[in-house]
Design an enzyme around this catalytic site. Structure first.
Site, PDB file in Angstrom:
ATOM      1  N   ASN A 162       2.664  53.713  17.160  1.00  0.00           N
ATOM      2  CA  ASN A 162       2.535  52.275  16.983  1.00  0.00           C
ATOM      3  C   ASN A 162       3.123  51.761  15.676  1.00  0.00           C
ATOM      4  O   ASN A 162       2.903  50.611  15.302  1.00  0.00           O
ATOM      5  CB  ASN A 162       1.061  51.859  17.085  1.00  0.00           C
ATOM      6  CG  ASN A 162       0.426  52.338  18.357  1.00  0.00           C
ATOM      7  OD1 ASN A 162      -0.365  53.266  18.355  1.00  0.00           O
ATOM      8  ND2 ASN A 162       0.820  51.741  19.465  1.00  0.00           N
ATOM      9  N   ILE A 194       4.324  47.413  12.208  1.00  0.00           N
ATOM     10  CA  ILE A 194       3.120  47.889  12.879  1.00  0.00           C
ATOM     11  C   ILE A 194       2.862  47.089  14.147  1.00  0.00           C
ATOM     12  O   ILE A 194       2.972  45.868  14.148  1.00  0.00           O
ATOM     13  CB  ILE A 194       1.897  47.727  11.956  1.00  0.00           C
ATOM     14  CG1 ILE A 194       2.131  48.457  10.635  1.00  0.00           C
ATOM     15  CG2 ILE A 194       0.629  48.226  12.629  1.00  0.00           C
ATOM     16  CD1 ILE A 194       1.178  48.041   9.539  1.00  0.00           C
ATOM     17  N   CYS A 195       2.490  47.781  15.223  1.00  0.00           N
ATOM     18  CA  CYS A 195       2.071  47.098  16.434  1.00  0.00           C
ATOM     19  C   CYS A 195       0.562  47.227  16.546  1.00  0.00           C
ATOM     20  O   CYS A 195       0.051  48.264  16.938  1.00  0.00           O
ATOM     21  CB  CYS A 195       2.749  47.714  17.653  1.00  0.00           C
ATOM     22  SG  CYS A 195       2.252  46.957  19.184  1.00  0.00           S
ATOM     23  N   LEU A 196      -0.141  46.187  16.134  1.00  0.00           N
ATOM     24  CA  LEU A 196      -1.603  46.212  16.190  1.00  0.00           C
ATOM     25  C   LEU A 196      -2.064  44.798  16.532  1.00  0.00           C
ATOM     26  O   LEU A 196      -1.679  43.842  15.858  1.00  0.00           O
ATOM     27  CB  LEU A 196      -2.176  46.676  14.842  1.00  0.00           C
ATOM     28  CG  LEU A 196      -3.694  46.774  14.754  1.00  0.00           C
ATOM     29  CD1 LEU A 196      -4.247  47.810  15.723  1.00  0.00           C
ATOM     30  CD2 LEU A 196      -4.144  47.118  13.340  1.00  0.00           C
TER      31      LEU A 196
END
Lengths: 144, 199
Positions: free
Chosen positions: B83, B91-93
């Site tokens: 991620n 960041i993929c959050l």
């Protein structure tokens, strides 16, 4: 036993009314889990204007409670806005947030919105859950 | 910067510094300028993960509309994670995007990132190559992530085999990081990595 329309939470078409094909497509997509993702990925719409206007104001008595948005402690006698989930905020802290999205910044309790599509989607989601629970109860009553 | 954002960061700063996670050295924030718009964050790799023992530095940019909009966060320390982009550190959050809530703080963001390190979401990837490896060959992924933690984040696990393969490519004139990326992307198959580098 509920009839078909009641169970699905739908209304039969009235005289001269055309079916809503968009809604049918939406249901089809929902049933195949196609849209869950795309819809939950975007920010929920703002809270309904009338609900926001009618949020009660309360006067703080006692100390130690912080406004979760600005993190300032509420002082004795201060007037603050109270959400239905009982969380309290300064008006100037919660109003800009609810103009953006419909949930409590602390617990994500959702207020109603003015967005018809979103409300329909939410109703469908609640209904789908209720249906699952009904099936579970039915299953348990047959096999336990 | 809008007053509310600066004031809030100032308050949060005190909160983070007093928090027990700082006492345990799990998270840290530092100011980079006087206007509270740019900060440096630090998290340690969670125990029992490939990131254990590493220290990861984060760039935190606070928008003027904070806390109504999330801070912009990216990894400065290079990291191998489904991620997180191994190239840019993006960041993929969800909480840094549409699931942000105004009651979240720098402390909860850093703790969420730490949680992301122990529980990757390969089905919602930021780095497709890493996510593919995570799903198809978890041991290879663990080894690679541990090696990156060792090299870039000061983790304790030296992997001699990885180091040797990188050195062979470096001896052929490839830049070290490029060699590491190529090998990591091709499951440490030196022939395929070489092929990709020289094609």
């Amino acid at each position: 036993m509920a009839d078909y329309f009641q169970e699905m939470g739908w209304q039969p078409l009235s005289e001269g009314q055309a079916p809503n094909h968009l809604l049918h497509f939406a249901r089809l997509f929902r049933d195949y889990n196609i849209f869950d993702e795309s819809l939950t990925q975007s920010l929920a719409p703002p809270a309904s204007k009338s609900v926001v206007e009618n949020l009660p104001s309360i006067t703080i008595n006692g100390q130690g409670v912080k406004c979760p948005v600005c993190l300032k402690e509420h002082s004795e006698g201060e007037t603050v806005k109270k959400m239905p989930c009982n969380h309290t905020f300064h008006a100037e802290c919660i109003l800009p947030w609810l103009a953006k999205t419909n949930s409590c910044p602390l617990c994500r309790f959702e207020l109603a919105t003015d967005d018809e599509d979103y409300e329909a989607f939410r109703k469908e989601k609640i209904r789908a859950k209720a249906r699952e629970a009904d099936i579970e109860i039915l299953h348990n009553s047959m096999f336990s | 910067m809008a007053n509310i954002a600066a004031q809030r960061i100032r308050r949060e700063f005190k909160e983070v510094i007093k928090s027990e996670e700082v006492a345990k050295c799990a998270i840290k924030v530092e100011l980079l300028n006087d206007s509270y718009t740019e900060l440096k964050g630090e998290i340690t790799g969670p125990p029992d993960t490939a990131y254990e023992g590493g220290t990861f530095v984060l760039e935190i940019k606070v928008p003027e509309t904070y806390p109504f909009n999330p801070p912009k966060v990216r990894f400065i320390t290079k990291i191998w994670h489904p991620n997180i982009s191994s190239v840019t550190g993006a960041i993929c959050l969800d909480i840094l995007k549409d699931q942000w809530a105004a009651a979240m703080t720098l402390r909860t963001v850093l703790l969420s990132l730490q949680a992301l390190l122990s529980a990757a979401e390969p089905d919602d990837p930021q780095d497709a190559v890493v996510a593919k490896q995570f799903k198809e060959n978890i041991e290879m992924f663990q080894m690679t992530a541990r090696h990156w933690t060792n090299v870039y984040a000061g983790g304790p696990h030296v992997n001699k085999e990885c180091d040797d393969k990188i050195k062979r490519l470096v001896d052929m004139g490839v830049e070290e990081h490029q060699a590491r990326v190529a090998l990591s992307s091709y499951n440490w198959d030196i022939e395929r990595a070489t092929e990709q580098l020289f094609s």
